[in-house]
Write an enzyme that holds these catalytic residues in place. Structure first.
Site, PDB file in Angstrom:
ATOM      1  N   ARG A 107     -18.071   9.170   1.069  1.00 31.79           N
ATOM      2  CA  ARG A 107     -19.047   8.190   0.609  1.00 31.79           C
ATOM      3  C   ARG A 107     -20.309   8.284   1.454  1.00 31.79           C
ATOM      4  NH1 ARG A 107     -15.584   2.881  -1.112  1.00 31.79           N
ATOM      5  NH2 ARG A 107     -14.016   3.650   0.324  1.00 31.79           N
ATOM      6  N   ASN A 121       1.553  -3.710 -14.039  1.00 32.62           N
ATOM      7  CA  ASN A 121       2.617  -4.239 -13.169  1.00 32.62           C
ATOM      8  C   ASN A 121       2.187  -5.505 -12.435  1.00 32.62           C
ATOM      9  OD1 ASN A 121       4.608  -2.353 -13.794  1.00 32.62           O
ATOM     10  ND2 ASN A 121       3.777  -0.859 -12.345  1.00 32.62           N
ATOM     11  N   GLY A 169       2.026  -8.265 -14.930  1.00 32.62           N
ATOM     12  CA  GLY A 169       3.389  -8.684 -15.295  1.00 32.62           C
ATOM     13  C   GLY A 169       3.982  -9.558 -14.199  1.00 32.62           C
ATOM     14  N   TYR A 220      -4.345 -10.373 -20.895  1.00 30.71           N
ATOM     15  CA  TYR A 220      -3.306 -11.236 -20.307  1.00 30.71           C
ATOM     16  C   TYR A 220      -3.813 -12.679 -20.211  1.00 30.71           C
ATOM     17  CZ  TYR A 220       0.484  -8.043 -19.089  1.00 30.71           C
ATOM     18  OH  TYR A 220       1.551  -7.192 -19.154  1.00 30.71           O
ATOM     19  N   TYR A 223     -11.637   7.295 -12.929  1.00 24.95           N
ATOM     20  CA  TYR A 223     -11.903   6.061 -12.179  1.00 24.95           C
ATOM     21  C   TYR A 223     -12.580   5.035 -13.097  1.00 24.95           C
ATOM     22  CZ  TYR A 223     -13.632   3.115  -8.310  1.00 24.95           C
ATOM     23  OH  TYR A 223     -13.905   2.070  -7.459  1.00 24.95           O
ATOM     24  N   ASP A 273       0.846  -1.194   0.000  1.00 26.32           N
ATOM     25  CA  ASP A 273       0.000   0.000   0.000  1.00 26.32           C
ATOM     26  C   ASP A 273       0.884   1.248   0.000  1.00 26.32           C
ATOM     27  OD1 ASP A 273      -2.099   1.978   0.809  1.00 26.32           O
ATOM     28  OD2 ASP A 273      -3.260   0.145   1.082  1.00 26.32           O
ATOM     29  N   GLY A 291      -5.393   4.546   2.477  1.00 26.98           N
ATOM     30  CA  GLY A 291      -5.367   3.488   3.497  1.00 26.98           C
ATOM     31  C   GLY A 291      -4.753   4.025   4.786  1.00 26.98           C
TER      32      GLY A 291
HETATM   33  P1  NAD Z   1      -9.871   2.449  -0.038  1.00 26.89           P
HETATM   34  O1  NAD Z   1      -9.582   3.809  -0.545  1.00 26.89           O
HETATM   35  O2  NAD Z   1     -10.197   2.293   1.418  1.00 26.89           O
HETATM   36  O3  NAD Z   1      -8.671   1.453  -0.355  1.00 26.89           O
HETATM   37  C1  NAD Z   1      -7.823   1.594  -1.451  1.00 26.89           C
HETATM   38  C2  NAD Z   1      -6.402   1.308  -0.981  1.00 26.89           C
HETATM   39  O4  NAD Z   1      -5.507   1.410  -2.104  1.00 26.89           O
HETATM   40  C3  NAD Z   1      -5.902   2.308   0.063  1.00 26.89           C
HETATM   41  O5  NAD Z   1      -5.306   1.620   1.129  1.00 26.89           O
HETATM   42  C4  NAD Z   1      -4.897   3.161  -0.699  1.00 26.89           C
HETATM   43  O6  NAD Z   1      -3.909   3.734   0.109  1.00 26.89           O
HETATM   44  C5  NAD Z   1      -4.363   2.160  -1.701  1.00 26.89           C
HETATM   45  N1  NAD Z   1      -3.771   2.770  -2.912  1.00 26.89           N
HETATM   46  C6  NAD Z   1      -4.311   3.736  -3.682  1.00 26.89           C
HETATM   47  N2  NAD Z   1      -3.479   4.008  -4.710  1.00 26.89           N
HETATM   48  C7  NAD Z   1      -2.396   3.190  -4.571  1.00 26.89           C
HETATM   49  C8  NAD Z   1      -1.201   2.999  -5.310  1.00 26.89           C
HETATM   50  N3  NAD Z   1      -0.940   3.712  -6.412  1.00 26.89           N
HETATM   51  N4  NAD Z   1      -0.313   2.068  -4.875  1.00 26.89           N
HETATM   52  C9  NAD Z   1      -0.550   1.341  -3.747  1.00 26.89           C
HETATM   53  N5  NAD Z   1      -1.679   1.486  -3.015  1.00 26.89           N
HETATM   54  C10 NAD Z   1      -2.589   2.402  -3.425  1.00 26.89           C
HETATM   55  O7  NAD Z   1     -11.048   1.848  -0.919  1.00 26.89           O
HETATM   56  P2  NAD Z   1     -11.860   0.481  -0.805  1.00 26.89           P
HETATM   57  O8  NAD Z   1     -13.283   0.837  -0.662  1.00 26.89           O
HETATM   58  O9  NAD Z   1     -11.236  -0.413   0.171  1.00 26.89           O
HETATM   59  O10 NAD Z   1     -11.674  -0.107  -2.278  1.00 26.89           O
HETATM   60  C11 NAD Z   1     -10.762  -1.141  -2.558  1.00 26.89           C
HETATM   61  C12 NAD Z   1     -10.879  -1.547  -4.024  1.00 26.89           C
HETATM   62  O11 NAD Z   1     -12.208  -2.003  -4.285  1.00 26.89           O
HETATM   63  C13 NAD Z   1     -10.603  -0.404  -4.990  1.00 26.89           C
HETATM   64  O12 NAD Z   1      -9.891  -0.904  -6.095  1.00 26.89           O
HETATM   65  C14 NAD Z   1     -11.988   0.036  -5.404  1.00 26.89           C
HETATM   66  O13 NAD Z   1     -11.978   0.596  -6.685  1.00 26.89           O
HETATM   67  C15 NAD Z   1     -12.764  -1.261  -5.352  1.00 26.89           C
HETATM   68  N6  NAD Z   1     -14.197  -1.022  -5.144  1.00 26.89           N
HETATM   69  C16 NAD Z   1     -14.674  -0.650  -3.913  1.00 26.89           C
HETATM   70  C17 NAD Z   1     -16.029  -0.403  -3.757  1.00 26.89           C
HETATM   71  C18 NAD Z   1     -16.621  -0.007  -2.427  1.00 26.89           C
HETATM   72  O14 NAD Z   1     -17.829   0.259  -2.353  1.00 26.89           O
HETATM   73  N7  NAD Z   1     -15.881   0.033  -1.350  1.00 26.89           N
HETATM   74  C19 NAD Z   1     -16.888  -0.505  -4.860  1.00 26.89           C
HETATM   75  C20 NAD Z   1     -16.350  -0.845  -6.096  1.00 26.89           C
HETATM   76  C21 NAD Z   1     -15.006  -1.115  -6.222  1.00 26.89           C
HETATM   77  N1  UDP Z   2       6.588  -6.447 -13.592  1.00 27.65           N
HETATM   78  C1  UDP Z   2       6.615  -6.332 -12.212  1.00 27.65           C
HETATM   79  N2  UDP Z   2       7.031  -7.419 -11.491  1.00 27.65           N
HETATM   80  C2  UDP Z   2       7.402  -8.590 -12.055  1.00 27.65           C
HETATM   81  C3  UDP Z   2       7.338  -8.695 -13.475  1.00 27.65           C
HETATM   82  C4  UDP Z   2       6.920  -7.599 -14.208  1.00 27.65           C
HETATM   83  O1  UDP Z   2       6.300  -5.299 -11.651  1.00 27.65           O
HETATM   84  O2  UDP Z   2       7.745  -9.517 -11.320  1.00 27.65           O
HETATM   85  C5  UDP Z   2       6.136  -5.297 -14.371  1.00 27.65           C
HETATM   86  C6  UDP Z   2       7.212  -4.783 -15.301  1.00 27.65           C
HETATM   87  O3  UDP Z   2       7.529  -3.480 -14.901  1.00 27.65           O
HETATM   88  C7  UDP Z   2       6.558  -4.761 -16.658  1.00 27.65           C
HETATM   89  C8  UDP Z   2       5.101  -5.034 -16.416  1.00 27.65           C
HETATM   90  O4  UDP Z   2       5.045  -5.701 -15.176  1.00 27.65           O
HETATM   91  O5  UDP Z   2       6.661  -3.490 -17.246  1.00 27.65           O
HETATM   92  C9  UDP Z   2       4.463  -5.890 -17.469  1.00 27.65           C
HETATM   93  O6  UDP Z   2       5.205  -7.081 -17.570  1.00 27.65           O
HETATM   94  P1  UDP Z   2       5.170  -7.982 -18.869  1.00 27.65           P
HETATM   95  O7  UDP Z   2       6.152  -9.095 -18.653  1.00 27.65           O
HETATM   96  O8  UDP Z   2       3.798  -8.352 -19.194  1.00 27.65           O
HETATM   97  O9  UDP Z   2       5.615  -6.998 -20.022  1.00 27.65           O
HETATM   98  P2  UDP Z   2       7.040  -6.454 -20.471  1.00 27.65           P
HETATM   99  O10 UDP Z   2       8.018  -6.675 -19.330  1.00 27.65           O
HETATM  100  O11 UDP Z   2       7.359  -7.263 -21.659  1.00 27.65           O
HETATM  101  O12 UDP Z   2       6.767  -5.030 -20.737  1.00 27.65           O
HETATM  102  N1  UDP Z   3     -24.508  11.114  -1.634  1.00 31.09           N
HETATM  103  C1  UDP Z   3     -25.347  11.963  -0.921  1.00 31.09           C
HETATM  104  N2  UDP Z   3     -24.831  12.619   0.163  1.00 31.09           N
HETATM  105  C2  UDP Z   3     -23.548  12.449   0.586  1.00 31.09           C
HETATM  106  C3  UDP Z   3     -22.702  11.576  -0.141  1.00 31.09           C
HETATM  107  C4  UDP Z   3     -23.215  10.926  -1.249  1.00 31.09           C
HETATM  108  O1  UDP Z   3     -26.535  12.135  -1.259  1.00 31.09           O
HETATM  109  O2  UDP Z   3     -23.174  13.067   1.594  1.00 31.09           O
HETATM  110  C5  UDP Z   3     -25.070  10.386  -2.805  1.00 31.09           C
HETATM  111  C6  UDP Z   3     -24.247  10.510  -4.067  1.00 31.09           C
HETATM  112  O3  UDP Z   3     -24.632  11.662  -4.784  1.00 31.09           O
HETATM  113  C7  UDP Z   3     -24.603   9.221  -4.797  1.00 31.09           C
HETATM  114  C8  UDP Z   3     -24.842   8.220  -3.667  1.00 31.09           C
HETATM  115  O4  UDP Z   3     -25.063   8.995  -2.497  1.00 31.09           O
HETATM  116  O5  UDP Z   3     -25.800   9.376  -5.514  1.00 31.09           O
HETATM  117  C9  UDP Z   3     -23.683   7.269  -3.447  1.00 31.09           C
HETATM  118  O6  UDP Z   3     -22.509   8.025  -3.327  1.00 31.09           O
HETATM  119  P1  UDP Z   3     -21.078   7.399  -3.016  1.00 31.09           P
HETATM  120  O7  UDP Z   3     -20.071   8.478  -3.207  1.00 31.09           O
HETATM  121  O8  UDP Z   3     -21.110   6.698  -1.716  1.00 31.09           O
HETATM  122  O9  UDP Z   3     -20.896   6.241  -4.110  1.00 31.09           O
HETATM  123  P2  UDP Z   3     -21.043   6.201  -5.713  1.00 31.09           P
HETATM  124  O10 UDP Z   3     -21.686   7.461  -6.215  1.00 31.09           O
HETATM  125  O11 UDP Z   3     -19.656   6.030  -6.209  1.00 31.09           O
HETATM  126  O12 UDP Z   3     -21.913   5.022  -5.929  1.00 31.09           O
END
Ligand code: NAD
Ligand code: UDP
Ligand code: UDP
Length: 316
Positions: A187, A100, A103, A160, A146, A34, A39
């Site tokens: 949220r 990544n 890969g 893949y 997103y 992370d 997080g």
């Molecule tokens: P969250 O924000 O609590 O968790 C996301 C985590 O990813 C965090 O710990 C954050 O620090 C980490 N992160 C973000 N960018 C990063 C990066 N570049 N490298 C390493 N870590 C990174 O959100 P969540 O609700 O726990 O969601 C987790 C996953 O589930 C996400 O991929 C989200 O898109 C997906 N998801 C969640 C919901 C939901 O309702 N909670 C719905 C649909 C999809």
């Molecule tokens: N990669 C990684 N960890 C690994 C192997 C690959 O992070 O153990 C990453 C690497 O940076 C690469 C990407 O994953 O750019 C995609 O890998 P892949 O082998 O599919 O493609 P290529 O290396 O040929 O670009």
């Molecule tokens: N929403 C709301 N009041 C708030 C936060 C969110 O009415 O304080 C609404 C928002 O406009 C959306 C729904 O609640 O229609 C869910 O929002 P959230 O951001 O939780 O998730 P997503 O829109 O990604 O489903």
């Protein structure tokens, strides 16, 4: 027997921390990766004494070299406030992060789960949403970083799989709630619960007629881990994971006020751009493939969520 080693990216986030906890409980060795953007160490503090739990501070947009048997790729900010904070980084996290992790999975022949989202359906024209629906997504709007990032990640996962015969599992997660949601991520469930507990106005966006389907976190963790563990390799998804119970946002506000016993008033605020009007998963595929469906009704899941935020607010 050697323990299975599992990598969870985004492991200190809301969903990721619950997945790490469950996997450790199942006797797995867990590596949590992370960058702590959304997080929190708080979420995984209780796991840190476990010698089979390891944390790596790392951004998935950069390559990562570890040796594991399975990968859960959850790294990505999930709430609109956070993913819109640095939209370019959000797309990079979904797309470069997926490349990544794919890969990595390819090099070590690991099975890999992708946390996709109901947002791939955009503002859906069919209801409830089935996996066969291609979606109605604005490619240039404020939610696009997103939505399109996650859509491109799905493309990469399927390519893949086709090109490199990788074992993939793509889950489309619908709105999930529960303890360890971040209170400041905007949220709807966390906002309303915190507002109700503090006696502040409950901010309903638009008229509150838009709908969402809310899944309790324990059910979601069952679904995600069940998909990885209990389905055949040819069951790759995409698979909707969510609770089909559908509520308007106004209904949610009233339910939370009642559960908390709050004096909060409901106020109406402007609806954000591109806010989907309705959302409800068709989970026939998940039911058929792994006999999974959510068990926790909204009120039963809100109770521990309210308790969590109540304790959290007393601590800060
Ligand atoms: P969250 O924000 O609590 O968790 C996301 C985590 O990813 C965090 O710990 C954050 O620090 C980490 N992160 C973000 N960018 C990063 C990066 N570049 N490298 C390493 N870590 C990174 O959100 P969540 O609700 O726990 O969601 C987790 C996953 O589930 C996400 O991929 C989200 O898109 C997906 N998801 C969640 C919901 C939901 O309702 N909670 C719905 C649909 C999809
Ligand atoms: N990669 C990684 N960890 C690994 C192997 C690959 O992070 O153990 C990453 C690497 O940076 C690469 C990407 O994953 O750019 C995609 O890998 P892949 O082998 O599919 O493609 P290529 O290396 O040929 O670009
Ligand atoms: N929403 C709301 N009041 C708030 C936060 C969110 O009415 O304080 C609404 C928002 O406009 C959306 C729904 O609640 O229609 C869910 O929002 P959230 O951001 O939780 O998730 P997503 O829109 O990604 O489903």
């Amino acid at each position: 027997m050697k323990k299975k080693r599992v990598l969870v990216t985004g492991g200190s986030g809301f969903l990721g921390s619950h997945i790490c906890e469950r996997l450790l409980g199942m006797g797995r060795e867990v590596i949590c990766v992370d960058n702590f953007f959304t997080g929190r160490k708080d979420n995984i503090l209780h796991l840190m004494d476990n010698p089979f739990f390891e944390i790596i501070r790392h951004d998935v947009t950069f390559p990562l070299y570890v040796e594991v048997d399975e990968i859960y790729n959850l790294a990505c900010p999930a709430s609109p406030i956070h993913y819109q904070h640095d939209p370019v980084q959000t797309t990079k996290t979904s797309v470069h992060g997926a490349i990544n992790m794919l890969g990595l999975a390819k090099r070590i022949r690991a099975k890999i789960f992708q946390a996709s989202t109901s947002e791939v359906y955009g503002d859906p024209e069919i209801h409830p949403q089935t996996e066969g629906y291609w979606g109605n997504v604005n490619p240039i709007g404020i939610r696009s970083c997103y939505d399109e990032g996650k859509r491109c990640a799905e493309t990469l996962f399927f390519d893949y799989n086709r090109q490199h015969d990788l074992r993939i599992k793509v889950g489309r997660i619908f709105n999930t709630y529960g303890p360890r949601m971040a209170m400041d991520d905007g949220r709807v469930v966390s906002n309303f619960v915190v507002q109700a507990l503090r006696g502040e106005d409950i901010t309903v966006y638009g008229k509150g007629e838009q709908t969402r389907s809310f899944c309790y976190v324990d059910d979601m963790v069952d679904g995600i881990i069940g998909f990885m563990e209990n389905t055949l390799d040819d069951c790759i998804g995409p698979m909707n994971l969510g609770n089909p119970g559908e509520f308007t946002i106004l209904e949610l506000a009233k339910t939370i006020i009642e559960l908390v016993g709050s004096k909060s008033r409901i106020v109406f605020r402007e609806l954000p751009l591109d806010d989907p009007m309705q959302r409800k998963p068709d989970i026939t595929f998940a039911k058929r493939s792994m006999n999974w469906e959510p068990k926790v009704p909204l009120r039963d899941g809100l109770a521990p969520t309210v308790e969590y935020f109540d304790n959290y607010l007393k601590k800060i």
